[in-house]
Design a protein around this motif. Structure first.
Motif, mmCIF file in Angstrom:
data_model
loop_
_atom_site.group_PDB
_atom_site.id
_atom_site.type_symbol
_atom_site.label_atom_id
_atom_site.label_comp_id
_atom_site.label_asym_id
_atom_site.label_seq_id
_atom_site.Cartn_x
_atom_site.Cartn_y
_atom_site.Cartn_z
ATOM 1 N N HIS A 22 -15.168 78.288 24.575
ATOM 2 C CA HIS A 22 -14.040 77.263 24.873
ATOM 3 C C HIS A 22 -12.966 78.240 24.859
ATOM 4 O O HIS A 22 -11.908 78.636 23.967
ATOM 5 N N ASP A 65 -8.808 76.831 26.911
ATOM 6 C CA ASP A 65 -7.420 75.224 27.261
ATOM 7 C C ASP A 65 -7.830 75.010 28.457
ATOM 8 O O ASP A 65 -8.295 74.193 29.156
ATOM 9 N N TRP A 124 -18.379 67.856 33.613
ATOM 10 C CA TRP A 124 -17.559 67.388 33.073
ATOM 11 C C TRP A 124 -18.173 66.463 32.445
ATOM 12 O O TRP A 124 -19.575 65.544 32.687
ATOM 13 N N ARG A 152 -14.196 67.578 28.076
ATOM 14 C CA ARG A 152 -14.549 69.219 28.532
ATOM 15 C C ARG A 152 -15.345 68.826 29.885
ATOM 16 O O ARG A 152 -16.373 68.603 29.862
ATOM 17 N N CYS A 169 -14.408 74.640 28.630
ATOM 18 C CA CYS A 169 -12.594 74.205 29.194
ATOM 19 C C CYS A 169 -12.842 72.723 29.573
ATOM 20 O O CYS A 169 -13.280 71.737 29.273
ATOM 21 N N ASP A 170 -10.919 72.474 28.575
ATOM 22 C CA ASP A 170 -10.213 71.375 28.329
ATOM 23 C C ASP A 170 -10.115 71.261 29.908
ATOM 24 O O ASP A 170 -10.180 69.809 30.341
ATOM 25 N N ASN A 181 -9.352 65.684 34.753
ATOM 26 C CA ASN A 181 -9.586 67.229 34.323
ATOM 27 C C ASN A 181 -9.293 68.702 35.238
ATOM 28 O O ASN A 181 -9.564 69.319 34.826
ATOM 29 N N ARG A 210 -6.395 63.603 26.588
ATOM 30 C CA ARG A 210 -7.681 64.191 26.526
ATOM 31 C C ARG A 210 -7.802 64.181 27.875
ATOM 32 O O ARG A 210 -8.855 65.222 28.458
ATOM 33 N N ARG A 211 -7.218 62.925 28.596
ATOM 34 C CA ARG A 211 -7.912 63.293 29.757
ATOM 35 C C ARG A 211 -7.415 62.523 31.178
ATOM 36 O O ARG A 211 -6.475 61.923 30.188
ATOM 37 N N GLY A 243 -9.239 59.948 24.200
ATOM 38 C CA GLY A 243 -10.756 60.595 24.388
ATOM 39 C C GLY A 243 -12.188 59.834 23.667
ATOM 40 O O GLY A 243 -13.063 60.646 23.467
#
Length: 521
Positions: A24, A26, A129, A135, A153-154, A400, A436-437, A503
């Motif tokens: 994983h 970022d 996604w 993520r 990945c984020d 993202n 987070r998004r 999130g």
């Protein structure tokens, strides 16, 4: 001794990841060319705590400047604007060759520890996604072995440009199999091609053709540029006299910034005048051609385009090298259409025949958005032509994720640098607010328009496969660096079109996602 490049180094992997568990990161950057290396520099500078890797399908970094190896390969943009904002161009030539640009990109990666983050021969095939996990799961192929692996990945950042690296565009030519000599596309230039003392025909009139003709004319018996219709071609000094003078009087960075802004303003003014007063610019370019070519040369036939300036990209020739080759007789221009290839060359629709030993098809590129990566959002495949481009760097309905595409009317890197600055601001904004998004959402009142307002063949052939732009901000693509400084570098992150969530489980179809931020300004 051969120079050691990144291709000679072992492939970088993360040894700390448990077997069977996807690694994983970022941020995952796709593409290690001019855009990808620049993106990595900005990410390290502005988001130093972010983990990242760059995946590159080819065997070395450099992208375009490593791929193309044809004679005379160069940029038709000056290096004070094609170069990064953060790394001054210090060489004498402002319009320079491909190897010098490649070394500039490699030097940037080497000096800033970016090389260690590049994973060569890793082709991204697909990315999915998950809103539940917030993520991306990215499917990757090791091109040497065919082995498949996954990374997560984020944030996904595509820096792979918009054309196909594995093939160029070649029309279907009648009788091509009859020609006895080599037929070469510039994108796949053979290292062992010998054209010394031979007759060469270069089919095309774009940037590649006007580069090839004077370069090959130095060794060939004669080079003919065969074009269906003329292109706007202007001469520019290879060395910038003002840059040379300023470097003697100012510190390196100050001189670079001054020349960069001088060139940006000139480019912007020239483009705006081309759109608003095309007749004036047409006459200006023609006068330059008249001065460069011998008296009596048929400019109307060979250098008078049938479209307005900047309806297609204008070609620049450093120090008028194309015109010089035409003037000294080592090169010529034929404006005609091909009827068929023959054993000895090309039969034209006018009845003329061009004899040739080597034919080069400088007929353009094939475009491929995101390098052909298939995107999926919560189990639903993303139909790219149905999306709209937010600020020319994100896709509506795709969380993202960003992509880097440069200007068509100015240096690519001007927009690439702005995109990198924005993505880093966005990531820091999300961290600061616990988001987070982020998701671009189109207002239904925004009208769709083609992404690129260009009539070049390579654009028109593939534009239906690209996202659309909108009729108003932030969906309208301005192709204007000065405007984009205000809206991209300094504009509010939360503008009402970019939605955020913290999130919770949401999908790309949600009209009122949890955690949506309020517009800031």
């Amino acid at each position: 001794m051969r120079a050691v490049t990144l291709a000679d180094q072992p492939v970088c992997e993360n040894p700390d990841v448990a077997e069977g568990t996807p690694e994983h990161l970022d941020v995952l950057i796709v593409g290690a060319g001019l855009s990808g290396v620049g993106a990595a520099w900005h990410l390290q500078d502005r988001c130093p705590d972010k983990t990242y890797a760059i995946l590159e399908a080819r065997g070395d970094l450099g992208g375009t400047w490593d791929l193309f190896r044809y004679p005379g390969i160069r940029s038709d943009s000056d290096m004070h604007t094609l170069g990064y904002r953060f790394k001054p161009w210090t060489e004498e030539k402002s319009i320079t060759d491909g190897p010098a640009i490649l070394e500039y990109v490699r030097q940037t990666a080497r000096e800033n520890g970016i090389e260690a983050k590049i994973r060569l021969r890793h082709r991204v095939l697909a990315a999915e996604w998950s809103s539940e996990q917030a993520r991306w799961t990215v499917e990757v192929e090791r091109t040497e072995s065919g082995e498949k692996l996954q990374l997560t990945c984020d944030f996904l950042w595509a820096c792979s440009g918009y054309y196909r690296y594995d093939e160029g565009y070649t029309p279907q030519f009648e009788g091509v199999e009859r020609f006895r000599g080599p037929v070469v596309h510039p994108q796949h230039w053979p290292e062992d091609l010998d054209y010394s003392g031979k007759r060469v025909v270069v089919i095309g009139s774009g940037a590649t053709a006007v580069t090839l003709v004077p370069a090959m004319a130095k060794q060939a018996a004669h080079v003919t540029m065969l074009q269906r219709s003329p292109t706007y071609i202007a001469s520019l000094p290879a060395e910038d006299g003002i840059a040379r003078a300023l470097r003697r009087r100012l510190p390196e960075r100050a001189a670079y910034a001054a020349v960069r802004w001088k060139n940006i303003l000139i480019q912007t003014l020239f483009y705006q005048l081309s759109r608003r007063r095309p007749g004036m610019i047409r006459r200006f370019v023609r006068r330059g051609v008249e001065r460069a070519l011998p008296p009596g040369y048929d400019i109307d036939k060979h250098f008078e385009p049938h479209y307005n300036p900047w309806d297609q990209r204008m070609c620049l020739v450093p120090d008028g090298d194309l015109f010089e080759a035409i003037s000294d007789g080592s090169a010529s221009v034929a404006t005609d259409a091909i009827e068929t290839f023959t054993e000895r060359g090309l039969a034209l629709t006018s009845g003329e025949e061009l004899e040739a030993d080597v034919i080069v098809t400088a007929t353009g590129l094939n475009l491929l958005f995101l390098g052909g990566v298939q995107l999926t959002v919560d189990g639903k495949a993303v139909e790219v032509p149905s999306t709209m481009a937010y600020k020319g760097m994100m896709l509506s309905g795709v969380p993202n994720m960003a992509f880097t595409v440069g200007y068509t009317n100015a240096s690519w890197t001007l927009k690439a640098d702005l995109t990198s600055e924005y993505v880093c601001r966005l990531l820091n904004h999300m961290d600061a607010h616990g988001y987070r998004r982020c998701l671009p959402e189109v207002d239904p009142t925004v009208r769709e328009q083609p992404l690129l307002d260009f009539t070049s063949g390579y654009v028109l052939r593939s534009l239906h496969e690209f996202p659309r732009q909108g009729s108003q901000q932030p969906w309208k693509l301005r192709q204007n660096y000065l405007f984009d400084i205000r809206t991209i570098r300094r504009g509010a992150i939360e503008d009402g079109a970019l939605r955020f969530s913290n999130g919770a489980v949401v999908t790309h179809e949600d009209s009122n996602p949890v955690g949506v931020g309020t517009p800031a300004g």
